[in-house]
Design an enzyme around this catalytic site. Sequence first.
Site, PDB file in Angstrom:
ATOM      1  N   GLU A   1       4.265  -5.715  -2.591  1.00 24.16           N
ATOM      2  CA  GLU A   1       4.555  -5.391  -1.194  1.00 24.16           C
ATOM      3  C   GLU A   1       4.987  -6.652  -0.459  1.00 24.16           C
ATOM      4  O   GLU A   1       4.306  -7.684  -0.535  1.00 24.16           O
ATOM      5  CB  GLU A   1       3.331  -4.786  -0.512  1.00 24.16           C
TER       6      GLU A   1
ATOM      7  N   TYR B   1      10.609  -4.005   5.591  1.00 23.25           N
ATOM      8  CA  TYR B   1       9.512  -3.726   4.651  1.00 23.25           C
ATOM      9  C   TYR B   1      10.103  -3.303   3.317  1.00 23.25           C
ATOM     10  O   TYR B   1      11.056  -2.509   3.263  1.00 23.25           O
ATOM     11  CB  TYR B   1       8.626  -2.599   5.192  1.00 23.25           C
TER      12      TYR B   1
END
Length: 388
Positions: free
Chosen positions: A197, A109
């Site tokens: 993101e 991530y």
Amino acid sequence: MNLHEYQAKEIFARYGIPVPQGALAASPEAARAAAKQIGGEKFVVKAQVHAGGRGKVGGVKLVEGFDAVEEAAKKMLGTRLVTKQTDAKGLPVNSVWVEKPSNIARELYVSAVVDRSRERLVFMASPAGGMDIEEVAEHTPEKIKSITVNPSCGLQPFQARELGFFMGLTKEQVDQFTKIMTGLYRVCTELDASLIEINPLIVTAEGNVFALDAKLNFDDNALYRQKAIADMRDPTQEDERERVALQYDLNYVSLEGDIGCMVNGAGLAMATMDIIKLHGGQPANFLDVGGGATAERVTNAFKLITSSPDVKAILVNIFGGIVRCDLIAEGIIEAVKQVGLKVPVVARLQGTNMEKGQEMLKSSGLKIIPVSDLTEAAKTVVAAAKTK
């Protein structure tokens, strides 16, 4: 302003951030054609909506064969996808992204966000990427590391390497990750992105690092200098009233209550909603008309509020600092007449000439209840909504 995944990936590719091969389709037949163009036997079909959590509700399908691609697209297109990040109505699926599947070895991530409190761009990374990243943040925050970028010198390679090694990447993979981070930083600084993101950022079985998913948000206040980005806006993914509010230059957010709120100043608006909740009511919206609460702005605000069929009463809470209260009262009266309001309006005016303004509201002959105290105003509007 938000972008779709396919739009974000197009931008990523321009900035040297590797993404899987894919194609956009707005019909089942186009999805089949896209799969043939990509080639292979297996494909991933992704619903394009402005919300995360698609994989948990059937918005992402791994299929085999061209017929399965067409069938998956047929089931998604024309529906409304409901995820944890949407309301109960969900968002319309007008297109799908057909993508070549990846041989995933690890899911990571990485994100970048403008931290207003630090006045800096902050990058966050975690070795535990994937669909449950929210649970990682809540239960194992030690698995998330952040670095802050000083705008005077920009993102430094050692900062990217620090995050890369934290996620357990090899030296070769850290070199790839550093290039990705450099691209993300350029997207932020050159395109005025306020949030990026990638979840997941994957490591393939072959040892390559690239963005399997992509989320991009942009600063609305900077769109005047980012025309190419502004042209990517998809109004079908936005609340209709919020979209109209942008045209009126009003700060408006739809909520699920039945008491409309019209306030000047974001802080006062938040306090107004809090006190409505305190006394048992439910705000139907956040609405900041700004410092200059003119008759035109007030009229447009009333139109926005009453466009919701759920609104049973309206609370107007205005501090007459820049504009006198008697002029604000004049604007409220004119707006109520013009809009033809049928729901009760509780109005609290404070500031210059507030007594004159309250008297004008009281003698208007309209369904306007002038109140001087905020607590009394909240109790009055909650009672009005319940008896409507």
